[in-house]
Design an enzyme around this catalytic site. Structure first.
Site, PDB file in Angstrom:
ATOM      1  N   ASP A 418     -11.761 -14.124 -37.829  1.00 59.21           N
ATOM      2  CA  ASP A 418     -11.898 -12.650 -37.891  1.00 59.21           C
ATOM      3  C   ASP A 418     -13.411 -12.033 -37.830  1.00 59.21           C
ATOM      4  OD1 ASP A 418      -9.365 -12.497 -37.432  1.00 59.21           O
ATOM      5  OD2 ASP A 418      -8.968 -12.028 -39.628  1.00 59.21           O
TER       6      ASP A 418
HETATM    7  P1  TAP Z   1      -9.611 -16.330 -40.422  1.00 60.94           P
HETATM    8  O1  TAP Z   1      -9.962 -15.129 -39.684  1.00 60.94           O
HETATM    9  O2  TAP Z   1      -8.314 -16.305 -41.162  1.00 60.94           O
HETATM   10  O3  TAP Z   1      -9.475 -17.475 -39.664  1.00 60.94           O
HETATM   11  C1  TAP Z   1      -9.602 -18.836 -39.840  1.00 60.94           C
HETATM   12  C2  TAP Z   1      -9.478 -19.887 -38.815  1.00 60.94           C
HETATM   13  O4  TAP Z   1      -9.586 -21.153 -39.414  1.00 60.94           O
HETATM   14  C3  TAP Z   1      -8.151 -19.712 -38.015  1.00 60.94           C
HETATM   15  O5  TAP Z   1      -8.223 -19.085 -36.757  1.00 60.94           O
HETATM   16  C4  TAP Z   1      -7.786 -21.155 -37.785  1.00 60.94           C
HETATM   17  O6  TAP Z   1      -7.398 -21.371 -36.463  1.00 60.94           O
HETATM   18  C5  TAP Z   1      -8.794 -21.961 -38.348  1.00 60.94           C
HETATM   19  N1  TAP Z   1      -8.478 -23.125 -39.111  1.00 60.94           N
HETATM   20  C6  TAP Z   1      -7.299 -23.456 -39.979  1.00 60.94           C
HETATM   21  N2  TAP Z   1      -7.367 -24.400 -40.172  1.00 60.94           N
HETATM   22  C7  TAP Z   1      -8.517 -25.358 -39.740  1.00 60.94           C
HETATM   23  C8  TAP Z   1      -8.588 -26.496 -39.817  1.00 60.94           C
HETATM   24  N3  TAP Z   1      -7.943 -27.414 -40.735  1.00 60.94           N
HETATM   25  N4  TAP Z   1      -9.762 -26.922 -39.237  1.00 60.94           N
HETATM   26  C9  TAP Z   1     -10.568 -25.905 -38.240  1.00 60.94           C
HETATM   27  N5  TAP Z   1     -10.197 -24.646 -38.086  1.00 60.94           N
HETATM   28  C10 TAP Z   1      -9.114 -24.354 -39.039  1.00 60.94           C
HETATM   29  O7  TAP Z   1     -10.809 -16.667 -41.456  1.00 60.94           O
HETATM   30  P2  TAP Z   1     -12.345 -15.946 -41.770  1.00 60.94           P
HETATM   31  O8  TAP Z   1     -13.007 -16.132 -40.309  1.00 60.94           O
HETATM   32  O9  TAP Z   1     -12.843 -16.756 -42.760  1.00 60.94           O
HETATM   33  O10 TAP Z   1     -12.026 -14.522 -42.077  1.00 60.94           O
HETATM   34  C11 TAP Z   1     -11.288 -14.479 -43.267  1.00 60.94           C
HETATM   35  C12 TAP Z   1     -10.155 -13.446 -43.143  1.00 60.94           C
HETATM   36  O11 TAP Z   1      -9.850 -13.129 -44.539  1.00 60.94           O
HETATM   37  C13 TAP Z   1     -10.637 -12.055 -42.768  1.00 60.94           C
HETATM   38  O12 TAP Z   1      -9.848 -11.160 -41.945  1.00 60.94           O
HETATM   39  C14 TAP Z   1     -10.587 -11.192 -44.343  1.00 60.94           C
HETATM   40  O13 TAP Z   1     -10.624  -9.793 -44.028  1.00 60.94           O
HETATM   41  C15 TAP Z   1      -9.385 -11.727 -44.735  1.00 60.94           C
HETATM   42  N6  TAP Z   1      -9.612 -11.516 -46.339  1.00 60.94           N
HETATM   43  C16 TAP Z   1     -10.501 -12.086 -47.077  1.00 60.94           C
HETATM   44  C17 TAP Z   1     -10.592 -11.672 -48.344  1.00 60.94           C
HETATM   45  C18 TAP Z   1     -11.677 -12.422 -48.978  1.00 60.94           C
HETATM   46  S1  TAP Z   1     -12.275 -11.805 -50.313  1.00 60.94           S
HETATM   47  N7  TAP Z   1     -12.401 -13.444 -48.725  1.00 60.94           N
HETATM   48  C19 TAP Z   1      -9.611 -11.197 -49.034  1.00 60.94           C
HETATM   49  C20 TAP Z   1      -8.600 -10.688 -48.302  1.00 60.94           C
HETATM   50  C21 TAP Z   1      -8.432 -10.941 -46.750  1.00 60.94           C
HETATM   51  P3  TAP Z   1      -6.546 -22.570 -35.885  1.00 60.94           P
HETATM   52  O14 TAP Z   1      -5.313 -22.242 -36.712  1.00 60.94           O
HETATM   53  O15 TAP Z   1      -6.451 -22.391 -34.364  1.00 60.94           O
HETATM   54  O16 TAP Z   1      -7.227 -23.783 -36.378  1.00 60.94           O
END
Ligand code: TAP
Length: 491
Positions: A418
């Site tokens: 994301d």
């Molecule tokens: P995400 O959008 O969740 O994407 C993570 C990606 O990692 C997934 O698409 C997944 O794809 C891949 N993945 C999972 N396990 C893996 C592995 N073992 N090896 C390689 N890839 C792997 O993560 P992001 O880009 O860090 O974004 C964070 C999201 O969390 C944002 O939308 C944000 O708004 C939300 N969020 C963050 C927070 C805070 S404070 N950090 C709080 C609330 C919400 P595959 O399954 O295809 O591998």
């Protein structure tokens, strides 16, 4: 003399909380900041146990109970903190926060029990229930003081109980034991429960001492119910924001305890936690470009995964082999690594640092681009990379990194999705539209490592994967990085 010494302990404690918080805002000083604040807290606790005396000059006593409790709590805290995985950190924060809320609520329950005494010292309190009672000034002012005390008890109780119940549900959701649950009109139901709590509290405080036990119990039950139904419908993935709100609730509830006991350090600590939790909530919402209301009524994360843009035709993507990636990285002069949630899941931070050092030894300038909400908790990537001893000066914040991407040869996206999704800038219908992102597409090449084409947290497709400059490197981040390091070493 003893009282002065205690006041000094509290003063030192309060100052260390503020210093500790300040130091926590920088990864280089964060560990020390934590220790400084913990040291101040220890001093305040020890000071209270041994130096506090009541109006009759009596000490606390009960040392067996106090130190027994401290020993059990410290052992459980130590073991669980040692054992916890980085990806389970929000879970643990939620559990510990819930305990804080429960403590604040228990303080209110105990102090309510002591209210019998308070009522008995209000001159003519029993006359309150007699119509036509002639109020004399002394009894009214004392009555108001007691009511003020009761008000703080009830506020601490409600906020503490909501925080406890809500945190337990958040904990259950994060470890997969509790599912998202909502029903039609749930928000109205919640408002009604809150309204009843408010009405009962007004009745309790403003009216009578007699029969108040039942009303008090009703408030406890309703506040717990509200905490449960407040958190149940929120998408599991939005929990970090909710935990941050609940954290600020616990701070306010603890501050109420500080008022009750006229304990300055408890008051300062509670207010700091309350303010820090509120600021963190605001910052997280801002970084995701979502309003708090939007998070609370849940419009992305959780059950809506895959809805927005999921069905849209995205075109084709191209894959890159490990050996091509190794060559491309080795012959670059500037590389950015974008860590994301997947890197944390794979626990690939150490091998990632090894790759960085290997490339640097070949004369490549390697830096990390850190998005404020990459991962699942504030500072997730900073903590993760610090654990692998990545130097702090290599971590660039989003704005700085965005300025440098256009002069970058390769951006290696590791388990992030994301936070690099261009839909946030280009697609007004996207749920993440408006969220600031890492503009990795400005670089000459972009290599994305993840295991599949599945979406990330927001449950939406990522157009970046289909762009001409992007290549996909599929596989678990740890395994891929291990193979990549071996490949580069063999070049
Ligand atoms: P995400 O959008 O969740 O994407 C993570 C990606 O990692 C997934 O698409 C997944 O794809 C891949 N993945 C999972 N396990 C893996 C592995 N073992 N090896 C390689 N890839 C792997 O993560 P992001 O880009 O860090 O974004 C964070 C999201 O969390 C944002 O939308 C944000 O708004 C939300 N969020 C963050 C927070 C805070 S404070 N950090 C709080 C609330 C919400 P595959 O399954 O295809 O591998």
């Amino acid at each position: 003399m003893e009282l002065n010494l205690l006041t000094l302990c509290y003063l030192i404690g309060s100052v260390t909380f503020i210093l500790g918080l300040k130091m926590l805002s920088n990864p280089a000083t964060a560990r020390r900041g934590n220790l400084v604040a913990a040291g101040g807290m220890t001093l305040a606790i020890i000071g209270t146990i041994f130096l506090y005396t009541n109006d009759d000059g009596e000490k606390l006593g009960n040392y067996g109970w106090i130190f027994g409790g401290i020993a059990i709590g410290a052992l459980i805290g130590y073991l669980s903190a040692k054992k916890v995985k980085m990806t389970a950190m929000p879970e643990m924060v939620s559990l510990f926060n819930g305990m804080g809320g429960a403590c604040a609520a228990l303080i209110s329950i105990v102090e309510f029990d002591h209210m019998d005494f308070a009522w008995s010292v209000v001159p003519g309190w029993h006359a309150m229930v007699v119509p036509g009672w002639d109020e004399d000034f002394a009894s009214v002012s004392m009555l108001n003081a007691v009511r003020g005390h009761l008000l703080i008890i009830v506020v601490g109780l409600v906020i503490g109980a909501v925080s406890f119940a809500g945190s337990m549900i958040a904990w259950g959701k994060l470890n997969g034991k509790v599912r998202d649950f909502s029903f039609r009109g749930q928000h109205i139901f919640n408002l009604v429960v809150l309204g009843i709590i408010f009405a009962l509290a007004v009745y309790l405080i403003g009216w009578i001492p007699g029969n108040s036990g039942l009303i008090f119990i009703a408030i406890v039950v309703l506040a717990l119910l509200y905490g449960i139904f407040f958190v149940l419908p929120i998408g599991g993935a939005d929990m970090p924001v909710v935990i941050s709100i609940l954290n600020s609730f616990t701070g306010v509830a603890a501050a109420c305890g500080g008022f009750l006991y006229d304990n300055k350090v408890m008051l300062t600590g509670g207010i700091l936690v309350g303010a820090a939790g509120t600021l963190l909530t605001i910052l997280m919402c801002k970084a995701m470009n979502r309003s708090l209301l939007n998070v609370l009524i849940g419009s992305f994360g959780g059950s809506k995964a895959g809805s927005a843009g999921g069905a849209r035709e995205q075109g084709s993507y191209k894959e890159i082999t490990l050996s091509d990636t190794a060559v491309l990285l080795s012959y670059s002069s500037k590389v950015f690594i974008v860590p994301g949630y997947g890197l944390a899941v794979a626990q690939a931070q150490h091998i990632c640092h090894e790759l960085e050092k290997l490339l640097e030894s070949k004369g490549v300038d390697v830096k990390y681009a850190i998005h404020p909400v990459a991962g699942r908790m504030p500072g997730h990537m900073n903590v993760l990379l610090a654990e692998a001893d990545v130097p702090y000066e290599k971590l660039l914040e989003m704005e700085q990194a965005n300025e440098e991407f256009s002069t970058t040869d390769v951006v290696l996206v590791l388990g992030a999705n994301d936070v690099v999704n261009p839909a946030a800038k280009t697609d007004p219908s996207s749920p993440i539209f408006g969220m600031p992102i890492l503009e990795v597409e400005l670089a000459k090449n972009c290599i994305v490592n993840k295991r599949s084409m599945k979406p990330g947290y927001a449950g939406i497709e990522n157009d970046l994967f289909f762009r001409p400059k992007t290549s996909m490197l599929f596989g678990d981040a740890k395994k891929v990085l291990q193979e990549l390091v071996a490949e580069i070493k063999n070049l």
